[in-house]
Scaffold this active site. Structure first.
Site, PDB file in Angstrom:
ATOM      1  N   HIS A 194     -44.316  53.974 -65.451  1.00  0.00           N
ATOM      2  CA  HIS A 194     -43.968  55.383 -65.203  1.00  0.00           C
ATOM      3  C   HIS A 194     -42.966  55.839 -66.257  1.00  0.00           C
ATOM      4  O   HIS A 194     -41.989  55.138 -66.530  1.00  0.00           O
ATOM      5  CB  HIS A 194     -43.337  55.533 -63.814  1.00  0.00           C
ATOM      6  CG  HIS A 194     -42.828  56.920 -63.546  1.00  0.00           C
ATOM      7  ND1 HIS A 194     -43.661  57.964 -63.228  1.00  0.00           N
ATOM      8  CD2 HIS A 194     -41.565  57.423 -63.596  1.00  0.00           C
ATOM      9  CE1 HIS A 194     -42.929  59.065 -63.059  1.00  0.00           C
ATOM     10  NE2 HIS A 194     -41.650  58.760 -63.272  1.00  0.00           N
ATOM     11  N   GLY A 214     -79.750  66.689 -79.288  1.00  0.00           N
ATOM     12  CA  GLY A 214     -79.936  65.251 -79.113  1.00  0.00           C
ATOM     13  C   GLY A 214     -80.351  64.562 -80.396  1.00  0.00           C
ATOM     14  O   GLY A 214     -80.355  65.167 -81.479  1.00  0.00           O
ATOM     15  N   VAL A 224     -83.970  78.409 -75.494  1.00  0.00           N
ATOM     16  CA  VAL A 224     -84.045  79.030 -76.819  1.00  0.00           C
ATOM     17  C   VAL A 224     -85.508  79.287 -77.168  1.00  0.00           C
ATOM     18  O   VAL A 224     -86.361  78.400 -77.060  1.00  0.00           O
ATOM     19  CB  VAL A 224     -83.382  78.134 -77.888  1.00  0.00           C
ATOM     20  CG1 VAL A 224     -83.605  78.707 -79.286  1.00  0.00           C
ATOM     21  CG2 VAL A 224     -81.885  78.014 -77.614  1.00  0.00           C
ATOM     22  N   GLY A 240     -75.642  71.929 -75.373  1.00  0.00           N
ATOM     23  CA  GLY A 240     -74.282  71.747 -74.875  1.00  0.00           C
ATOM     24  C   GLY A 240     -73.957  70.303 -74.548  1.00  0.00           C
ATOM     25  O   GLY A 240     -73.217  70.027 -73.601  1.00  0.00           O
ATOM     26  N   HIS A 262     -70.776  51.836 -79.351  1.00  0.00           N
ATOM     27  CA  HIS A 262     -70.266  50.617 -78.704  1.00  0.00           C
ATOM     28  C   HIS A 262     -71.359  49.896 -77.919  1.00  0.00           C
ATOM     29  O   HIS A 262     -71.309  48.683 -77.777  1.00  0.00           O
ATOM     30  CB  HIS A 262     -69.050  50.921 -77.822  1.00  0.00           C
ATOM     31  CG  HIS A 262     -69.175  52.121 -76.955  1.00  0.00           C
ATOM     32  ND1 HIS A 262     -69.094  53.399 -77.435  1.00  0.00           N
ATOM     33  CD2 HIS A 262     -69.355  52.248 -75.616  1.00  0.00           C
ATOM     34  CE1 HIS A 262     -69.219  54.260 -76.439  1.00  0.00           C
ATOM     35  NE2 HIS A 262     -69.392  53.593 -75.320  1.00  0.00           N
TER      36      HIS A 262
END
Length: 467
Positions: free
Chosen positions: A445, A272, A238, A182, A322
């Site tokens: 705004h 990952g 898992v 996740g 980055h």
């Protein structure tokens, strides 16, 4: 034999940006890329193509709600996945072609082939046809990036049990996509297919999704994605992933030791990424590689061999494009005798779901663990006029500031356009702004950026104006 001042192995964001900066600084520069296109994982099978699919699927999802804006769409709105993927590839090709243009513009010599060390000053380039040549370099920068990780018991077949690379070019919208992991990549690709009609289940070992980010962001994103239909199985380990024809069966164990079984037609393994040094022959140059496959570097990104440096995913730290770019520039400037610096605490992290998630600096959990006395100010997007006007009212901005000095220590946000809004927080923190400093700056705004000002006001004596 060709000879260069700097040779860079790998043309991802770290590598190609470093090549440009080296060339700008007057170095005779070459870059080696084993694939036929430049840009590495990010441009070809990572950041750029995933954002293209996220954008396309977001447009489709928005169409379902046009009636709320008084726009009636006659006829059935259909998904053409093949056309969507073709557009994604066109974006990739254009972006990769742009990198080639930049190499030509900056007179960087490009070698296509696998770069491997012969010794500390010579690199062999082996082409796809098996031919090779050796080039000489005074300085070498390793920028070989990363590859998707896997669990030892999972056999990825690239058809039904897939990585993020295959998820970017599926032949059909899955009926049920089971995602293992996740984190950022799994959640982003999960939302793509959720929008297109797939049932999506996420199995996460930790007790929350995006576990590396502030817990408040995890909670809010979970709430929003559940509302959209995504299912989560957190604190689940898992145990097995097996393919049976066109079905994939995933078994996982919860914290109580109970086993659950999920059956889908595709399973995305998103656990990952790992540093990629395969074929580099770093040992021939004497470069140290850690047990986890990372290239060891010092604070100047210099390896144990003085003229060899390493940057990006292949070294310690967050695996972010980055971050790699900043490191590429840093090494180039060090080679030129300059004294650049990177504050790794101020490298922002972003999840490109909708709502977007972005953060910089310390999380509340980190501040508590470090015993830092801090204060917090939060402002919800639903209190913004601009958010209501656009119908994007999910999320909030949270600012964490030092309780005594008021210096901003962390900014965490989830909501529309947060991927862009986080740059304001990075700028403020680079100049060590206080929460009050931000609160006293005029924000146009109506804008989403007003949430940052209001959160800063909330952190400054709890005086937000619009809640």
């Amino acid at each position: 034999m060709s000879s260069f001042d700097v040779v860079i192995i790998g043309s991802g964001p770290g590598g190609y940006v470093s090549a440009i900066r080296c060339a700008q600084l007057g170095f005779k520069t070459a870059i080696i890329e084993k694939y036929s296109t430049l840009g590495g994982t990010c441009l070809n099978v990572g950041c750029i193509p995933s954002k293209a699919l996220l954008a396309s699927s977001h447009h489709y999802e928005e169409l379902q709600h046009f009636a709320d804006h008084g726009i009636e769409v006659s006829g059935e709105v259909k998904v053409n996945l093949q056309k969507m993927i073709e557009r994604k590839q066109a974006v990739v090709d254009q972006t990769s072609g742009g990198v080639k243009f930049l190499m030509d513009k900056n007179k960087v010599t490009v070698f296509e082939g696998l770069g491997s060390f012969e010794d500390a000053t010579h690199v062999k380039v082996t082409k796809a046809d098996g031919t090779s040549e050796v080039i000489e370099a005074k300085n070498i920068i390793i920028a070989t990036g990363s590859k998707p990780s896997n669990l030892p018991f999972i056999k990825i077949d690239k058809e039904r049990i897939i990585t993020s690379t295959e998820a970017l070019k599926l032949p059909e919208v899955p009926k049920h996509l089971v995602i293992i992991g996740g984190g950022v990549i799994g959640i982003e690709l999960g939302q793509v297919y959720l929008r297109l009609g797939a049932q999506v289940s996420v199995v996460e070992f930790m007790d929350r999704i995006i576990p590396g980010m502030d817990a408040g962001l995890s909670k809010e994103l979970t709430k929003v994605l559940k509302k959209q239909g995504m299912k989560f199985y957190v604190s689940h380990k898992v145990k097995s992933v097996e393919r049976n024809g066109d079905a994939v069966i995933v078994q996982a164990e919860n914290a109580k030791g109970e086993t659950i079984t999920l059956e889908g037609d595709y399973s995305l393994v998103s656990v990952g990424r790992r540093p990629y040094t395969d074929g580099l022959s770093a040992d021939k140059a004497g470069v140290k590689i850690t047990d986890r496959g990372m290239v060891e570097v010092n604070d100047h990104l210099q390896t144990n061999v003085p003229n060899i440096y390493a940057i990006g995913d292949v070294v310690r730290g967050a695996m972010l494009a980055h971050k790699a770019e900043e490191e590429g520039v840093m090494v180039a400037e060090i080679l030129a005798g300059q004294k650049p610096h990177i504050d790794y605490n101020l490298i922002p992290g972003v999840v490109y779901t909708w709502p977007e998630v972005a953060a910089v600096g310390k999380t509340e959990q980190q501040l508590k663990a470090d015993g830092v006395d801090y204060k917090s100010g939060t402002f919800p997007f639903k209190a913004l006029g601009r958010a209501r006007a656009g119908g994007d009212t999910d999320g909030f901005v949270k600012i964490l500031a030092d309780a005594k000095t008021d210096e901003v220590l962390g900014v965490h946000m989830i909501g529309a356009r947060c991927a862009d809004l986080i740059a304001e927080a990075v700028t403020a923190m680079e100049f060590r702004a206080s929460a009050e400093d931000i609160s006293r700056m005029s924000h146009a705004h109506p804008t989403f950026a007003e949430a940052i000002k209001e959160a800063a006001l909330a952190a400054t004596d709890n005086r937000a104006l619009h809640v």
